[in-house]
Write an enzyme that holds these catalytic residues in place. Structure first.
Site, mmCIF file in Angstrom:
data_model
loop_
_atom_site.group_PDB
_atom_site.id
_atom_site.type_symbol
_atom_site.label_atom_id
_atom_site.label_comp_id
_atom_site.label_asym_id
_atom_site.label_seq_id
_atom_site.Cartn_x
_atom_site.Cartn_y
_atom_site.Cartn_z
ATOM 1 C CB ILE A 168 -1.820 0.548 3.073
ATOM 2 C CG1 ILE A 168 -1.397 2.067 2.615
ATOM 3 C CG2 ILE A 168 -3.214 -0.541 3.219
ATOM 4 C CD1 ILE A 168 -1.942 2.819 1.952
ATOM 5 N N GLY A 169 1.471 -0.254 1.876
ATOM 6 C CA GLY A 169 2.473 -0.131 0.657
ATOM 7 C C GLY A 169 3.713 0.308 1.428
ATOM 8 C CB VAL A 170 6.549 -1.932 1.994
ATOM 9 C CG1 VAL A 170 8.393 -1.586 1.901
ATOM 10 C CG2 VAL A 170 6.139 -2.099 2.794
ATOM 11 N N GLY A 171 8.266 1.364 -0.041
ATOM 12 C CA GLY A 171 8.865 1.257 -0.722
ATOM 13 C C GLY A 171 10.219 1.730 -0.738
ATOM 14 C CG PHE B 74 8.655 6.511 0.676
ATOM 15 C CD1 PHE B 74 8.770 5.323 -1.422
ATOM 16 C CD2 PHE B 74 8.067 6.095 1.286
ATOM 17 C CE1 PHE B 74 7.599 4.842 -0.801
ATOM 18 C CE2 PHE B 74 6.887 5.646 0.852
ATOM 19 C CZ PHE B 74 6.747 4.345 0.096
ATOM 20 N N GLY B 75 10.417 4.735 2.225
ATOM 21 C CA GLY B 75 10.003 3.418 3.962
ATOM 22 C C GLY B 75 8.364 3.194 3.747
ATOM 23 C CG ASN B 76 6.777 1.239 5.916
ATOM 24 O OD1 ASN B 76 7.424 0.682 5.036
ATOM 25 N ND2 ASN B 76 6.814 0.109 7.174
ATOM 26 C CE LYS C 14 5.816 8.342 -1.136
ATOM 27 N NZ LYS C 14 5.311 8.526 -2.018
ATOM 28 C CG ASP D 160 7.136 4.575 -12.615
ATOM 29 O OD1 ASP D 160 7.475 3.620 -13.158
ATOM 30 O OD2 ASP D 160 6.972 4.236 -11.271
#
Ligand SMILES: *[C@@H]1O[C@H](CO)[C@@H](O)[C@H](O)[C@H]1NC(C)=O
Ligand SMILES: *[C@@H]1O[C@H](CO)[C@@H](O)[C@H](O)[C@H]1NC(C)=O
Ligand SMILES: *[C@@H]1O[C@H](CO)[C@@H](O)[C@H](O)[C@H]1NC(C)=O
Length: 843
Positions: free
Chosen positions: A507-510, A512-514, A529, A625
């Site tokens: 549901i998210g990627v960044g 740091f990983g998924n 995460k 942020d």
């Protein structure tokens, strides 16, 4: 008359500086409680230092014991003191109970020696000692030779109990016990932490301490008979890393003076009369440290007491030097002349150290300033290292007095969480961020991420012959002192929860990983995460986030459910936020749009979360942020702030932290840019941009638009100044928004966006304004006569998708790279962390 006046003025001057005194009336201390027992001995025993230990029959009045009477003795034993020739053995639980005449600090000294005897193998037994019913002094302890364990305990009860209990059927034993009052001043209530620099630790009196090392640096051993409080001071020689770096110096003890209010009770003149200074301090390369190395279990906090006395200088202000503890600066440019206003004046400094945050072996160092001028020398006169109890109130291992471990890999064990969190909050969890940023590069070689949170050292044999800590107990002790991490989840459990890391659950990627959507066994939906070990950036933010979240709990902050660190994994598990980022409900995602009232409520929730960050914790936390993708919505559209990957702690009493500029372009406070100083008003600025996003339903930066419209803050403020802001609001709001409510809202946004931080409101003020705007919407009329009750604007025409606002580090990056065409490297992990699966489709 003139002379008298002159004398008076001299007198006035002299009181304003520290006055050394030769002696004070607090030189001697008569302990109100003074119990000395020679256990198992048929007669009383007087030691060479003239202290008399009571016989066993006298001592038995303090003992509650139902077992067999078992005294052992070996008169031929080759031991330095007669108290080690006899011992009392317990084959059942035994408790000594001492009446406390005056509450406060007490020394508890336990003397052990496994006396030879026919009946018991005392060198092979295992027992636990608990004091005051709650403090574990020794756990599964096996004294191999002569061992004296010394504790300092603040006793607040009428009796001080010391309980001995053998493991299983093994016996416990004791040779001699001392319980002696100590003066109040022996431990100050406030202490400076090693880091963050400037952090104060309050409430030292609630801890128990165990002496690890006490050294008369550069001098001879001092026995109990020659110390003001019956302490034993060892020599430092064997702890020096490079012997040639150090040189003994000494003066006559009677030359040493004490400042008013200070006392020889802290340390006798003999400690201050000797020191180690730099060997060859007059060579060509005089820039080195004198280093002492200590073997310590890094899972505990410690109190480090450094004793100084300038016995090397010929005149004032000659000697300046740095003092390092655990490789970090503890006292910068210490100038003893200034702090004591004299030579040969005793001075000491305490430092609180969370040892899990410093490298192993544990170092204490002194070294000259790296300056071309001045004498190149550095000294140390005395050193004490005291262990502080961990979160389960133990000075020995991860088990509390009830025999239970605070945690362990077994999930769901949440005993002592409260204490641990309290402990963690002040004992420098915040400091962890500092450590984590300097995480060893070789962490990938380690098995678990706790191993770099907690530097473990091999070769853990103790100088004191008390090497009874296993890696396992350290690990659990570490966990327990940072229980804010939530519960432990096994890798297998998370694998199942995410359907073996099914790409469709992402549901998210960044960086740091998924982030995966997971469903735990009990049906709870969670956001998982999973750290990508390849990403340095990701790891730093991951750690910051973990550290921040573990000390924060608030309805409007996303909360941490647990973590997993098996097999070098770095996994954090959060509550799942069903409705994803607020931004997706404003534009670009084809989702049912949300009403003005709902938008206000979401903004209010987010503002509450930020207000709490800024003011709710012991030290202010700056999110750094704030943006619409970091405001997440749960199944009831309750807003929660997320992504603490860039957050910063502001030290107590400080207004800002100086730091490299990070954040997301379009939201970045221009003042922060200019000055590189981060304040809570930087969050306020970013929040102002979010408010405009909410009102105008467009991104903070939209490079596809004509130049003057690209930056939302600039563009909207131009319209606001013309009084025409309503021309650029979200077309879906037109006719459904109360103009007064909108005005109030826009006013708040404008104030947030003030050029200078000082002119911006606090989050508390913003919150108030938003609540007012909500009231106006509730009671007011919308401009087309609607009732403004905030019905959801379902099925509104979707707005055209727009480019993302990309996070950047410097504005230069944006200028060089037209964001619409260039793929900006995702320097920061925050985007769409918890977005619901719908987000994936657009990726
Ligand atoms: C310093 O003094 C201590 C104690 O008297 C002694 O053990 C040590 O060897 C001395 N060190 C040097 C370098 O002379
Ligand atoms: C105290 O110090 C003196 C002189 O250094 C020494 O002779 C004596 O043995 C010491 N006493 C004790 C009990 O350590
Ligand atoms: C002294 O030790 C500190 C801390 O370990 C270190 O930062 C510093 O560079 C050292 N100084 C010298 C001259 O080696």
């Amino acid at each position: 008359m003139a002379i008298l006046l002159l004398l008076l003025s001299i007198a006035t001057v002299s009181v304003s500086v520290p006055v050394p005194l030769t002696s004070t009336k607090s030189d001697t201390f008569k302990p109100p409680d003074n119990y000395l027992l020679d256990c198992g001995s048929s007669s009383q025993t007087t030691l060479p230092d003239r202290r008399t230990f009571a016989s066993d029959s006298t001592s038995s009045q303090y003992l509650q014991y139902d077992g067999r009477e078992l005294n052992v003795n070996d008169q031929s034993a080759n031991v330095p003191l007669p108290i080690y020739k006899t011992a009392k053995v317990f084959n059942a639980k035994a408790t000594y109970s001492f009446h406390v005449t005056k509450t406060g600090w007490h020394w508890v000294r336990l003397h052990f020696y496994p006396v030879q005897n026919k009946e018991f193998k005392l060198h092979d037994t295992k027992f636990t000692v608990v004091a005051c019913d709650t403090v574990v002094l020794l756990h599964e302890y096996t004294p191999k030779g002569i061992e004296m364990q010394e504790y300092l305990m603040n006793v607040t009860t009428e009796n001080l109990n010391i309980r001995f209990s053998g493991e299983k059927d093994l016996p416990a034993f004791i040779n001699a016990i001392e319980v002696v009052s100590a003066p109040d001043m022996v431990i100050a209530d406030h202490t400076d932490a090693l880091f963050p620099v400037g952090k104060k630790i309050d409430g030292m009196t609630r801890f128990s301490f165990q002496k690890m090392y006490r050294l008369n640096v550069g001098g001879a051993v001092i026995g109990p008979g020659n110390d003001t409080l019956g302490r034993y001071w060892d020599n430092d020689h064997k702890f020096l890393k490079t012997q040639s770096a150090a040189k003994n110096v000494s003066i006559a003890p009677n030359v040493v003076t004490y400042l008013e209010g200070r006392s020889p009770l802290i340390a006798p003149p003999t400690v201050y009369a000797s020191a180690v200074e730099m060997g060859n301090s007059d060579t060509i390369a005089p820039n080195f440290n004198i280093t002492w190395e200590f073997d310590l279990d890094h899972s505990y906090p410690y109190l480090i007491r450094l004793h100084f006395c300038d016995i090397v200088s010929k005149s004032l202000n000659e000697l300046y030097f740095n003092v390092y503890v655990g490789g970090k600066i503890a006292i910068s440019a210490l100038d003893l002349s200034t702090v004591t206003n004299g030579l040969s004046v005793a001075y000491y400094k305490d430092v609180f150290v969370e040892a899990s945050l410093v490298s192993s072996p544990f170092l204490v160092q002194v070294g000259p300033l790296n300056e071309p001028t001045g004498t190149k020398n550095a000294i140390l006169n005395g050193l004490e290292i005291l262990r502080i109890n961990n979160s389960v109130n133990s000075l020995d291992g991860a088990f509390g007095a009830d025999g239970k471990s605070a945690i362990g890999p077994s999930r769901g064990t949440v005993a002592a969480v409260g204490f641990a969190m309290m402990f963690g909050a002040f004992a420098g969890l915040s400091a962890m961020a500092v450590k984590w940023q300097k995480r060893p590069q070789d962490w990938q070689k380690k098995n678990s991420f706790s191993s770099w949170l907690l530097p473990l050292h091999s070769g853990d044999s103790s100088f004191m012959g008390s090497s009874k800590t296993s890696l396992g107990s350290k690990k659990s002790a570490f966990y327990s002192s940072t229980m804010g991490l939530g519960r432990y989840l096994s890798f297998a459990e998370l694998q199942e929860a995410t359907k073996n890391w099914d790409p469709n659950s992402v549901i998210g990627v960044g960086g740091f990983g998924n982030v995966y959507l997971g469903v735990l066994e009990d049906g709870t939906k969670v956001a998982v995460k999973r750290g990508n070990p390849q990403s340095e950036q990701g790891i730093n933010e991951f750690q910051t986030e973990l550290q921040m979240l573990s000390k924060l709990r608030h309805r409007h902050l996303v909360s941490l459910i647990g973590y997993c660190d098996e097999n070098a994994e770095m996994i954090l598990v959060y509550e799942y936020m069903e409705h994803g980022p607020m931004r997706d409900h404003l534009y670009g995602k084809n989702l049912p749009l949300i009403s003005w009232k709902q938008r206000l409520e979401i903004c209010i929730g987010a503002a509450r979360g930020l207000h709490y960050l800024h003011t709710g914790a012991a030290t202010a936390i700056i999110h750094r942020d704030v943006k619409s993708t970091n405001i997440l919505l749960d199944e009831n559209f309750i807003a929660k702030m997320a992504d603490f990957g860039l957050s910063k702690d502001v030290g107590m009493g400080e207004a800002h932290v100086s730091t490299a500029v990070k954040g997301s372009f379009g939201y970045l406070d221009p003042e922060y840019f200019r000055k590189q100083q981060l304040t809570d008003k930087s969050d306020v600025y970013s929040f102002g941009v979010v408010l405009l996003e909410v009102l105008c339903a467009r991104p903070a930066i939209d490079p596809a638009l004509p130049r003057e419209q690209v930056n939302l803050a600039e563009w909207a403020m131009q319209w606001k100044r013309k009084g025409l802001l309503n021309k650029i609001i979200d077309p879906n709001l037109v006719g459904r928004i109360n103009p007064e409510s909108m005005d109030k809202f826009a006013e708040a946004a404008e104030k947030c966006l003030s050029e200078y931080g000082v002119d911006r409101p606090t989050m508390g003020d913003v919150l108030w304004n938003l609540e007012y705007a909500l009231q106006l919407q509730d009671q007011g009329k919308t401009d087309d006569g609607g009732n403004g009750s905030g019905s959801a604007l379902a099925n509104s025409a979707p707005l055209a998708p727009v480019a993302d606002s990309r996070p950047v580090t410097t504005p230069a990056q944006v200028n060089q790279n037209p964001p619409a065409e260039v793929e900006v490297i995702e320097e920061h992990s925050g985007t769409h962390m918890f977005a619901h699966p719908a987000n994936l489709n657009s990726r």
